[in-house]
Design an enzyme around this catalytic site. Structure first.
Site, PDB file in Angstrom:
ATOM      1  CB  ALA A 250      -1.020   0.034   1.135  1.00 25.89           C
ATOM      2  CB  ALA A 251       4.427   2.085  -0.363  1.00 23.97           C
ATOM      3  N   GLY A 252       2.261   2.499  -2.594  1.00 25.29           N
ATOM      4  CA  GLY A 252       1.787   3.162  -3.819  1.00 25.29           C
ATOM      5  C   GLY A 252       0.408   3.780  -3.602  1.00 25.29           C
ATOM      6  CG  ASP A 253      -2.791   1.338  -2.720  1.00 26.41           C
ATOM      7  OD1 ASP A 253      -2.794   1.478  -3.962  1.00 26.41           O
ATOM      8  OD2 ASP A 253      -2.894   0.231  -2.164  1.00 26.41           O
TER       9      ASP A 253
HETATM   10  O1  RIB Z   1      -1.806  -2.022  -3.266  1.00 26.90           O
HETATM   11  C1  RIB Z   1      -1.918  -2.969  -2.229  1.00 26.90           C
HETATM   12  C2  RIB Z   1      -3.174  -3.766  -2.390  1.00 26.90           C
HETATM   13  O2  RIB Z   1      -3.085  -4.551  -3.556  1.00 26.90           O
HETATM   14  C3  RIB Z   1      -3.427  -4.735  -1.266  1.00 26.90           C
HETATM   15  O3  RIB Z   1      -4.137  -4.158  -0.194  1.00 26.90           O
HETATM   16  C4  RIB Z   1      -4.164  -5.869  -1.960  1.00 26.90           C
HETATM   17  O4  RIB Z   1      -5.485  -5.993  -1.579  1.00 26.90           O
HETATM   18  C5  RIB Z   1      -4.009  -5.611  -3.458  1.00 26.90           C
HETATM   19  O5  RIB Z   1      -5.171  -5.156  -4.010  1.00 26.90           O
END
Ligand code: RIB
Length: 307
Positions: A250-253
């Site tokens: 989730a760093a990219g998120d």
């Molecule tokens: O970007 C990370 C996410 O990628 C995770 O939370 C997982 O669910 C996938 O969708």
């Protein structure tokens, strides 16, 4: 007033284990610390933006099951509007099997379930939320034609569009030309351009190639090296922050959520990318997807005294 952000995207439950190393085919590795953690790129980006102070609405699908209910509860606690998250009685909520190695790097197997049953009708039903937003944020864990349809609506209504093309898939040319911001990582860039991003020169070349396809601004994420920004005005490398890596999930998120919020607030682009880098850096210092996403105060504290 906070930034108004609509996200079209996935909701998954992440099933996470730690392992001393990634198993090779046929190998069984003894891991530890099994956890179920809310994730999914769409929900993560929605949570990232909400923690940074935005008003957020999420458009997606979950199954009529415990994982789906847990996701909705979690998002509700953050005041994220889930009116347009459809509960699908014929599919399971998406899950991601995540293995974390000793260096905090992950490998993920995704079973998208309800996420791949998102429809154009679901998007039409959420049109009001798209038009309400300053920025529409999307990824590629839903059917491509549905993502394209949402982009078409935002484009026609003059809403800014950010696409994070993850996981990597090719994107129709006419859609690329409707994107205000495209945020690929190195492997997604390679798939979209055929250019392997090995250094800053190749990052620049790939970003410019995508801009020639009609993308407004390309922000190529480079992991701990930060990001490469290519817009009509500038082509510049913005270095990342050095932190201790616990879990890169989730760093990219966090980066995309941070970028959306800072953009909606009208900061200049280099500042926007610095802010997004800080959000991404903080996320890798903590375990899990959504629990790792920083608050606005944490990002501001972290950036104090760092250039
Ligand atoms: O970007 C990370 C996410 O990628 C995770 O939370 C997982 O669910 C996938 O969708």
């Amino acid at each position: 007033m906070g930034a108004k952000i609509a996200v079209v995207g996935s909701l998954n439950m992440d099933l996470v284990v730690r392992a001393p190393h990634m198993p090779i085919p046929g190998e069984t590795v003894i891991g530890s610390d099994f956890r179920t953690i809310p994730g999914g790129k769409g929900a993560n980006q929605a949570v990232a933006a909400a923690r940074l102070g935005a008003e957020v609405t999420l458009i997606g699908r979950v199954g009529d099951d415990d994982f789906g209910r847990a996701q909705l509860r979690n998002l509700g606690e953050l005041s994220i509007d889930t009116t347009h998250v459809v509960v699908d009685s014929e599919a399971a909520t998406g899950i991601a099997l995540i293995t974390l190695d000793a260096n905090g790097q992950n490998s993920i197997v995704l079973a998208p379930g309800a996420n791949m049953r998102l429809t154009k009708e679901d998007i039409n039903a959420a049109q009001g939320a798209i038009v309400w937003s300053d920025v529409l944020v999307l990824q590629l864990e839903n059917p491509l034609e549905v993502v394209v349809h949402a982009i078409d609506i935002a484009y026609a209504e003059g809403v800014k569009v950010i696409l994070n093309p993850a996981p990597a898939r090719s994107i129709p040319k006419e859609t690329l030309a409707k994107l205000d911001y495209l945020i690929p990582n190195e492997s997604e860039t390679a798939l979209l351009t055929g250019i392997e991003v090995a250094d800053l020169d190749s990052a620049k070349e790939a970003a410019e190639r995508l801009r020639e396809e009609g993308v407004g601004t390309v922000i190529l994420t480079l992991g701990d090296r930060g990001a490469f920004l290519s817009s009509a005005k500038e082509s510049v490398h913005i270095p990342g922050y050095e932190v201790e890596v616990v879990d890169t999930t989730a760093a990219g998120d966090a980066f995309v959520g941070g970028l959306a919020v800072a953009l909606a607030q009208g900061q200049n682009l280099a500042e926007v990318v610095r802010y997004a880098n800080a959000a991404g850096a903080l996320a890798v210092t903590r375990l899990g997807a959504q629990p790792s996403l920083p608050t606005r105060q944490e990002v501001e504290e972290f950036m104090k005294g760092r250039s």
